[in-house]
Write a protein that holds these residues in place. Structure first.
Motif, PDB file in Angstrom:
ATOM      1  N   MET A 276      25.729 -20.781  17.894  1.00  0.00           N
ATOM      2  CA  MET A 276      27.106 -20.346  18.179  1.00  0.00           C
ATOM      3  C   MET A 276      27.208 -19.775  19.597  1.00  0.00           C
ATOM      4  O   MET A 276      28.198 -20.009  20.291  1.00  0.00           O
ATOM      5  N   GLN A 277      26.203 -19.049  20.032  1.00  0.00           N
ATOM      6  CA  GLN A 277      26.212 -18.529  21.405  1.00  0.00           C
ATOM      7  C   GLN A 277      26.164 -19.664  22.412  1.00  0.00           C
ATOM      8  O   GLN A 277      26.859 -19.643  23.425  1.00  0.00           O
ATOM      9  N   TRP A 278      25.368 -20.687  22.126  1.00  0.00           N
ATOM     10  CA  TRP A 278      25.284 -21.838  23.015  1.00  0.00           C
ATOM     11  C   TRP A 278      26.629 -22.562  23.057  1.00  0.00           C
ATOM     12  O   TRP A 278      27.108 -22.956  24.120  1.00  0.00           O
ATOM     13  N   LEU A 279      27.258 -22.739  21.899  1.00  0.00           N
ATOM     14  CA  LEU A 279      28.566 -23.397  21.836  1.00  0.00           C
ATOM     15  C   LEU A 279      29.657 -22.565  22.507  1.00  0.00           C
ATOM     16  O   LEU A 279      30.575 -23.119  23.111  1.00  0.00           O
ATOM     17  N   ALA A 280      29.566 -21.246  22.418  1.00  0.00           N
ATOM     18  CA  ALA A 280      30.579 -20.375  23.025  1.00  0.00           C
ATOM     19  C   ALA A 280      30.621 -20.556  24.533  1.00  0.00           C
ATOM     20  O   ALA A 280      31.700 -20.500  25.141  1.00  0.00           O
ATOM     21  N   HIS A 281      29.463 -20.783  25.142  1.00  0.00           N
ATOM     22  CA  HIS A 281      29.421 -21.036  26.581  1.00  0.00           C
ATOM     23  C   HIS A 281      30.274 -22.261  26.930  1.00  0.00           C
ATOM     24  O   HIS A 281      31.062 -22.237  27.870  1.00  0.00           O
ATOM     25  N   TYR A 282      30.132 -23.324  26.173  1.00  0.00           N
ATOM     26  CA  TYR A 282      30.881 -24.549  26.446  1.00  0.00           C
ATOM     27  C   TYR A 282      32.324 -24.447  25.965  1.00  0.00           C
ATOM     28  O   TYR A 282      33.197 -25.130  26.495  1.00  0.00           O
ATOM     29  N   GLN A 283      32.575 -23.608  24.994  1.00  0.00           N
ATOM     30  CA  GLN A 283      33.956 -23.400  24.547  1.00  0.00           C
ATOM     31  C   GLN A 283      34.781 -22.803  25.679  1.00  0.00           C
ATOM     32  O   GLN A 283      35.912 -23.211  25.912  1.00  0.00           O
ATOM     33  N   ARG A 284      34.203 -21.864  26.415  1.00  0.00           N
ATOM     34  CA  ARG A 284      34.909 -21.283  27.562  1.00  0.00           C
ATOM     35  C   ARG A 284      35.227 -22.356  28.586  1.00  0.00           C
ATOM     36  O   ARG A 284      36.323 -22.430  29.126  1.00  0.00           O
ATOM     37  N   PHE A 285      34.266 -23.231  28.846  1.00  0.00           N
ATOM     38  CA  PHE A 285      34.471 -24.314  29.807  1.00  0.00           C
ATOM     39  C   PHE A 285      35.610 -25.224  29.360  1.00  0.00           C
ATOM     40  O   PHE A 285      36.526 -25.514  30.130  1.00  0.00           O
ATOM     41  N   TRP A 286      35.564 -25.681  28.117  1.00  0.00           N
ATOM     42  CA  TRP A 286      36.590 -26.611  27.651  1.00  0.00           C
ATOM     43  C   TRP A 286      37.937 -25.928  27.512  1.00  0.00           C
ATOM     44  O   TRP A 286      38.979 -26.558  27.731  1.00  0.00           O
ATOM     45  N   SER A 287      37.959 -24.673  27.155  1.00  0.00           N
ATOM     46  CA  SER A 287      39.234 -23.954  27.069  1.00  0.00           C
ATOM     47  C   SER A 287      39.900 -23.889  28.437  1.00  0.00           C
ATOM     48  O   SER A 287      41.106 -24.112  28.558  1.00  0.00           O
ATOM     49  N   GLU A 288      39.111 -23.597  29.476  1.00  0.00           N
ATOM     50  CA  GLU A 288      39.674 -23.564  30.830  1.00  0.00           C
ATOM     51  C   GLU A 288      40.192 -24.935  31.237  1.00  0.00           C
ATOM     52  O   GLU A 288      41.290 -25.059  31.795  1.00  0.00           O
ATOM     53  N   GLN A 289      39.434 -25.976  30.934  1.00  0.00           N
ATOM     54  CA  GLN A 289      39.852 -27.332  31.296  1.00  0.00           C
ATOM     55  C   GLN A 289      41.124 -27.737  30.543  1.00  0.00           C
ATOM     56  O   GLN A 289      42.029 -28.328  31.120  1.00  0.00           O
ATOM     57  N   LEU A 290      41.193 -27.403  29.257  1.00  0.00           N
ATOM     58  CA  LEU A 290      42.376 -27.751  28.470  1.00  0.00           C
ATOM     59  C   LEU A 290      43.592 -26.942  28.902  1.00  0.00           C
ATOM     60  O   LEU A 290      44.720 -27.447  28.885  1.00  0.00           O
ATOM     61  N   ASP A 291      43.383 -25.686  29.307  1.00  0.00           N
ATOM     62  CA  ASP A 291      44.492 -24.881  29.827  1.00  0.00           C
ATOM     63  C   ASP A 291      45.044 -25.495  31.107  1.00  0.00           C
ATOM     64  O   ASP A 291      46.255 -25.556  31.309  1.00  0.00           O
ATOM     65  N   ARG A 292      44.154 -25.965  31.981  1.00  0.00           N
ATOM     66  CA  ARG A 292      44.595 -26.626  33.216  1.00  0.00           C
ATOM     67  C   ARG A 292      45.378 -27.893  32.904  1.00  0.00           C
ATOM     68  O   ARG A 292      46.404 -28.172  33.523  1.00  0.00           O
ATOM     69  N   LEU A 293      44.886 -28.671  31.947  1.00  0.00           N
ATOM     70  CA  LEU A 293      45.574 -29.899  31.566  1.00  0.00           C
ATOM     71  C   LEU A 293      46.952 -29.591  30.992  1.00  0.00           C
ATOM     72  O   LEU A 293      47.934 -30.252  31.334  1.00  0.00           O
ATOM     73  N   ALA A 294      47.049 -28.581  30.149  1.00  0.00           N
ATOM     74  CA  ALA A 294      48.340 -28.203  29.570  1.00  0.00           C
ATOM     75  C   ALA A 294      49.313 -27.757  30.655  1.00  0.00           C
ATOM     76  O   ALA A 294      50.498 -28.135  30.627  1.00  0.00           O
TER      77      ALA A 294
END
Length: 149
Positions: free
Chosen positions: A85-103
């Motif tokens: 979960m800690q490993w996934l949380a690192h990438y969740q932050r990345f994808w959240s930022e990318q999806l926010d930019r796309l939105a």
């Protein structure tokens, strides 16, 4: 040190990749401890097949087993899942930022009206092949019933 942590993470994800193993973990999460036979009861597979799944989960550190007499009891060990979960949380932050930019981009683009081409521009545009479009050749016989019966 990094290679060791990577191997543990690989085993964890490999163990979680199988739906039967995830179902076994879900059953263990609902109970403090279950015997292997009680754990295997709802699955349409042999007890040795369930034991093989439990071996994979135990090797990944997701399940602990303790033998008391002839009964083997299993418990959930959530430590490796917390690491995953800690490993996934690192990438969740990345994808959240990318999806926010796309939105934000989509919302910005949707607010601006797109210019519509005038009818004269539409008729003067060339075909995708670069040449002018040619009409279809006429068929040799008219459409409809054939005269031959």
């Amino acid at each position: 040190m990094v290679k060791h942590e990577e191997a543990i993470l690989n085993r964890t994800f490999a163990a979680l990749a199988d739906p039967t193993r995830r179902a076994l973990l879900a059953r263990l999460a609902q109970h403090d401890e279950l015997s292997v036979s009680a754990l295997a009861q709802p699955f349409a597979m042999s007890l040795p097949a369930v034991m093989k799944h439990l071996d994979v989960l135990a090797e990944a550190g997701l399940v602990t087993r303790a033998k008391t007499g002839r009964t083997v009891a299993c418990r959930l060990a959530a430590g490796p899942m917390e690491d995953a979960m800690q490993w996934l949380a690192h990438y969740q932050r990345f994808w959240s930022e990318q999806l926010d930019r796309l939105a934000a981009f989509v919302e910005e683009d949707a607010c601006q009206p797109s210019p519509r081409p005038s009818p004269a521009v539409i008729t003067l545009q060339a075909s995708p092949s670069g040449g002018a479009s040619t009409p279809r050749p006429r068929r040799s016989t008219p459409r409809g019933r054939n005269r031959r019966s």
